[in-house]
Design an enzyme around this catalytic site. Sequence first.
Site, PDB file in Angstrom:
ATOM      1  N   ILE A 159      -3.851   4.219   0.272  1.00  0.00           N
ATOM      2  CA  ILE A 159      -3.297   5.051  -0.585  1.00  0.00           C
ATOM      3  C   ILE A 159      -2.249   4.361  -1.352  1.00  0.00           C
ATOM      4  O   ILE A 159      -2.184   4.306  -2.598  1.00  0.00           O
ATOM      5  CB  ILE A 159      -2.675   6.410   0.035  1.00  0.00           C
ATOM      6  CG1 ILE A 159      -3.966   7.175   0.535  1.00  0.00           C
ATOM      7  CG2 ILE A 159      -2.157   7.156  -1.086  1.00  0.00           C
ATOM      8  CD1 ILE A 159      -3.611   8.491   1.034  1.00  0.00           C
ATOM      9  N   ASP A 178       6.098  -2.095   4.444  1.00  0.00           N
ATOM     10  CA  ASP A 178       5.161  -1.878   5.276  1.00  0.00           C
ATOM     11  C   ASP A 178       5.270  -2.769   6.426  1.00  0.00           C
ATOM     12  O   ASP A 178       5.585  -3.850   6.166  1.00  0.00           O
ATOM     13  CB  ASP A 178       3.722  -1.903   4.815  1.00  0.00           C
ATOM     14  CG  ASP A 178       2.586  -1.259   5.779  1.00  0.00           C
ATOM     15  OD1 ASP A 178       2.450  -0.329   5.309  1.00  0.00           O
ATOM     16  OD2 ASP A 178       2.421  -1.681   6.888  1.00  0.00           O
ATOM     17  N   CYS A 208       3.195   6.925   3.801  1.00  0.00           N
ATOM     18  CA  CYS A 208       3.257   6.422   5.175  1.00  0.00           C
ATOM     19  C   CYS A 208       3.020   7.742   6.179  1.00  0.00           C
ATOM     20  O   CYS A 208       3.281   8.802   5.744  1.00  0.00           O
ATOM     21  CB  CYS A 208       4.495   5.777   5.611  1.00  0.00           C
ATOM     22  SG  CYS A 208       5.719   6.685   5.193  1.00  0.00           S
ATOM     23  N   PRO A 209       2.406   7.322   7.294  1.00  0.00           N
ATOM     24  CA  PRO A 209       2.314   8.596   8.071  1.00  0.00           C
ATOM     25  C   PRO A 209       3.430   8.992   8.770  1.00  0.00           C
ATOM     26  O   PRO A 209       4.418   8.368   8.872  1.00  0.00           O
ATOM     27  CB  PRO A 209       1.312   7.642   9.230  1.00  0.00           C
ATOM     28  CG  PRO A 209       1.638   6.612   9.338  1.00  0.00           C
ATOM     29  CD  PRO A 209       2.005   6.049   7.860  1.00  0.00           C
ATOM     30  N   THR A 235       3.742  12.510  -1.227  1.00  0.00           N
ATOM     31  CA  THR A 235       2.508  13.055  -1.043  1.00  0.00           C
ATOM     32  C   THR A 235       1.929  12.693   0.166  1.00  0.00           C
ATOM     33  O   THR A 235       0.478  12.746   0.208  1.00  0.00           O
ATOM     34  CB  THR A 235       1.701  12.471  -2.406  1.00  0.00           C
ATOM     35  OG1 THR A 235       1.543  11.119  -2.393  1.00  0.00           O
ATOM     36  CG2 THR A 235       1.998  12.671  -3.922  1.00  0.00           C
ATOM     37  N   SER A 236       2.891  12.613   1.061  1.00  0.00           N
ATOM     38  CA  SER A 236       2.331  12.009   2.515  1.00  0.00           C
ATOM     39  C   SER A 236       2.457  13.240   3.581  1.00  0.00           C
ATOM     40  O   SER A 236       1.355  14.064   3.612  1.00  0.00           O
ATOM     41  CB  SER A 236       3.090  10.709   2.804  1.00  0.00           C
ATOM     42  OG  SER A 236       2.631   9.527   2.158  1.00  0.00           O
ATOM     43  N   ARG A 237       3.636  13.311   3.990  1.00  0.00           N
ATOM     44  CA  ARG A 237       4.051  14.402   4.991  1.00  0.00           C
ATOM     45  C   ARG A 237       5.540  14.867   4.689  1.00  0.00           C
ATOM     46  O   ARG A 237       6.301  13.960   4.433  1.00  0.00           O
ATOM     47  CB  ARG A 237       3.732  13.688   6.375  1.00  0.00           C
ATOM     48  CG  ARG A 237       2.563  13.629   6.873  1.00  0.00           C
ATOM     49  CD  ARG A 237       1.626  15.156   7.018  1.00  0.00           C
ATOM     50  NE  ARG A 237       0.204  15.033   7.586  1.00  0.00           N
ATOM     51  CZ  ARG A 237      -0.965  14.539   6.610  1.00  0.00           C
ATOM     52  NH1 ARG A 237      -0.757  14.591   5.468  1.00  0.00           N
ATOM     53  NH2 ARG A 237      -1.908  14.598   7.247  1.00  0.00           N
ATOM     54  N   ASP A 261       4.697  16.891  -3.039  1.00  0.00           N
ATOM     55  CA  ASP A 261       3.251  17.757  -2.593  1.00  0.00           C
ATOM     56  C   ASP A 261       3.094  18.181  -1.407  1.00  0.00           C
ATOM     57  O   ASP A 261       2.166  18.805  -0.757  1.00  0.00           O
ATOM     58  CB  ASP A 261       1.963  16.738  -3.004  1.00  0.00           C
ATOM     59  CG  ASP A 261       0.745  17.486  -3.268  1.00  0.00           C
ATOM     60  OD1 ASP A 261       0.612  18.392  -3.768  1.00  0.00           O
ATOM     61  OD2 ASP A 261      -0.227  17.034  -2.266  1.00  0.00           O
ATOM     62  N   GLU A 266       6.008  23.328   5.327  1.00  0.00           N
ATOM     63  CA  GLU A 266       4.763  23.966   4.669  1.00  0.00           C
ATOM     64  C   GLU A 266       3.787  24.786   5.439  1.00  0.00           C
ATOM     65  O   GLU A 266       3.192  25.653   4.534  1.00  0.00           O
ATOM     66  CB  GLU A 266       3.997  22.799   3.977  1.00  0.00           C
ATOM     67  CG  GLU A 266       2.987  21.788   4.839  1.00  0.00           C
ATOM     68  CD  GLU A 266       2.306  20.832   4.260  1.00  0.00           C
ATOM     69  OE1 GLU A 266       1.313  20.915   4.083  1.00  0.00           O
ATOM     70  OE2 GLU A 266       3.077  20.042   3.208  1.00  0.00           O
ATOM     71  N   HIS A 298       0.257  20.802  -1.761  1.00  0.00           N
ATOM     72  CA  HIS A 298      -0.372  19.844  -0.954  1.00  0.00           C
ATOM     73  C   HIS A 298      -1.897  19.601  -1.490  1.00  0.00           C
ATOM     74  O   HIS A 298      -2.938  20.012  -0.959  1.00  0.00           O
ATOM     75  CB  HIS A 298      -0.606  20.202   0.469  1.00  0.00           C
ATOM     76  CG  HIS A 298      -0.960  19.256   1.440  1.00  0.00           C
ATOM     77  ND1 HIS A 298      -0.169  19.008   2.746  1.00  0.00           N
ATOM     78  CD2 HIS A 298      -1.902  18.072   1.469  1.00  0.00           C
ATOM     79  CE1 HIS A 298      -0.612  18.119   3.233  1.00  0.00           C
ATOM     80  NE2 HIS A 298      -1.527  17.706   2.471  1.00  0.00           N
TER      81      HIS A 298
END
Length: 331
Positions: A159, A178, A208-209, A235-237, A261, A266, A298
């Site tokens: 992504i 990264d 990133c996760p 837009t990840s977590r 997002d 959430e 999301h």
Amino acid sequence: MRLTVFSAQPYDRDSLEAVARERLAGRDVTLVHQPVALSLSTAILAEGSQAVCVFVNDCLDAAVLEALQGLGVRAVLLRCAGYNNLDLAAARRLGLFVARVPAYSPEAVAEHALALLMTLNRKTHRAYNRVREGNFALDGLLGSTLNGKTVGLVGLGQIGLATARIFHGLGCRVLGHDPQPPAAFAAYGDAVALDALLDEADVISLHCPLLESTRYLIDAVALARMKPGAVLINTSRGALIDTEAVIQALKRRQLGGLAIDVYEQESELFFQDHSHDYIDDDLFVRLMTFPNVLITGHQGFFTAEALREIALVTLGNLADFLDGRACPNAL
């Protein structure tokens, strides 16, 4: 065999059933769709199933996994890439087969990150409402030209790379951070330390996760390092961002804008219609009072192509489990 799908929305049912007719042809598999999220209190709905299919806000802690195993469940299929909601050690201890969808449509999420930024920057959502009311005044709609701006991407997986391609194409200077920057990123930008990215970027986008090492990656210290007026996109977590710290940065006008997002709490809000009720989350309600905050529920993954790919990979993982084959997406 029976597969219980939790957090099943109508679009999940449609895509999974359509793909099941292709992917599971000749196999005796019944899909049972449950709209509720998986939790300790709802796990009983999987009784009689040998497998469950879950999404990002379903609970897969040790207690839930033990309950599922006690009901006869042997496989857990995640129809998403992230698995921060899963106790992987407990799943392995219980001998459960677990597989995910590692990459279904990187471009879908990358394009949504761009859409969030463009909407927030050029205020097209506000302009749309004005024009519908016959108001064509431009005051209050001033934006910035993205060409030539510095965009920082935190996380350079598929992504992140798709996002880098987009911003490079817009003429932006792209920085990336990264732990293991892929060689392919060099075609679009420069890999730098996180502090350098925070110092220099006009726009920061998270890809990133969620791990213990990345929880609240964007906290008060990180926000203070950012350029005054920088825009943050996530837009990840949700828990990559310390929401309280972000609110303070918005109040001080240190942060120029926020487009998200995802949200750290959430699971009690997203994917459901709360329009006829009040939102009992003070932080979320406070966020919505800022004119320079844009929130979507999301939906970054939500394209027709991505839904089909999710269904194909998810049911392919199930086929691997049923046939006893090694599954490339197993955890």
